[in-house]
Design an enzyme around this catalytic site. Sequence first.
Site, mmCIF file in Angstrom:
data_model
loop_
_atom_site.group_PDB
_atom_site.id
_atom_site.type_symbol
_atom_site.label_atom_id
_atom_site.label_comp_id
_atom_site.label_asym_id
_atom_site.label_seq_id
_atom_site.Cartn_x
_atom_site.Cartn_y
_atom_site.Cartn_z
ATOM 1 C CG ASP A 130 -1.830 1.178 1.281
ATOM 2 O OD1 ASP A 130 -2.783 1.185 0.483
ATOM 3 O OD2 ASP A 130 -1.601 2.116 2.078
ATOM 4 C CD GLU A 183 -5.248 0.864 -3.649
ATOM 5 O OE1 GLU A 183 -6.468 0.987 -3.616
ATOM 6 O OE2 GLU A 183 -4.460 1.601 -3.054
ATOM 7 C CG ASP A 204 -1.240 3.111 5.612
ATOM 8 O OD1 ASP A 204 -2.345 3.471 5.137
ATOM 9 O OD2 ASP A 204 -0.382 3.902 6.012
#
Length: 405
Positions: A194, A278, A360
């Site tokens: 992340d 992501e 996170d």
Amino acid sequence: MIVLRAFKTELDLNNAQKTACAQHAGAARWAYNWGLARKIEAYQKGEKVPTAIGLHRELNVLKKGELAWMYEVSKCSPQEALRNLDRAFANFFRRVKEKKAGKKIQVGFPRFKSKKNSLGSFRLTGSIHVFEKAIQLSRLGVLRLKERGYLLVDGVKVLSATVSEQGGRWFVSVQVEMDLPDLGQTAKPVAGVDLGILALATVSDGTRIENPRALKHSLRKIKRLQRTVARRQKGSANRRKAIAKLVKAHLRVANIRKDTLHQATSLLAKTKSAVVLEDLNVSGMMKNHHLAQAIADVGFHEFRRQLTYKGEWYGCEVLFADRFYPSSKRCSRCGNVKAEFDLSERVYECEVCGLIIDRDLNAAFNLERWPTASSAERHACGEGVRPGRPAVLDEAGTEPRSASW
Ligand SMILES: [Zn+2]
């Protein structure tokens, strides 16, 4: 496996060498701008637009007359600048095509180079010799390096060297061809990562890569310098000095950031078999004007770029969870998906199973799980939200990054 790699380090030049480098950069800039003007002119007249090869031939004719000063610099400098120009046009046409195909990007026509913010750069090919404390280039001779041993790598083939100036400092970037041993797919684990503002990266194995402290300090300094520049009168010597300071501060931030990113991406590429990130519309995110955010966005882009090419060297696959995957809102233990999870909340608390975890790290766990998640899990959006549609859209029409941004 043969890979291309570049090593960049600072040069330690005396005044005569600085002048010679500035001259080479000037010749490169002149050739680039002249070539750009020539291309535009030919296009407007409906003539065949000349390529780097044709332009170089024209330039050689000019050198016999009005451009005699160009004999003082290596012929590589204008030649490589014209090649860069061709590349700039190739990129431009590729992006025009991508935009037509529906990609949300901004397309800019190649621009004339100015020496306002930097004296620029030039690339040399041909005879390049790298030593422990110096580099030898044609026409410029032996140039000392500030950091010893950095460029010296055994068994590499040097392809080219690019010398550039930024904030009053000179750098050399050496392009080399290396033969890396084939590591194969050993039993390395998969990791979810992340990316955020508070921590640069949170890895699902528990590693937290912090942003360097120096970054925060430098950002404050940039803000101050920006105000100073704005207060100075346009065209004044004081404004020019203030701009030089600002450029220097920006360079420092970029260097700190890049250094940290390189460490992080090398570590991940070497120790993981796959990394899940992501997937986001990075170009859309660049519109954000908040300084820390903007720099974090650039960092994300750079992180992804570095990890992709290093992954190829070390056998680490880079995967992207699509943007509908609820990596922040999902509980990494029981799989419950929250309807809402505010950006400001640092801790994830699951109302179903009672899990309390750093937000996170929770997102990193979910990303790690992504390759094995079912398609229903991948597109669960939480209650009250129509599936297949992001919960919130920002101005650019893209879903905001994970709530941790
Ligand atoms: Zn739970």
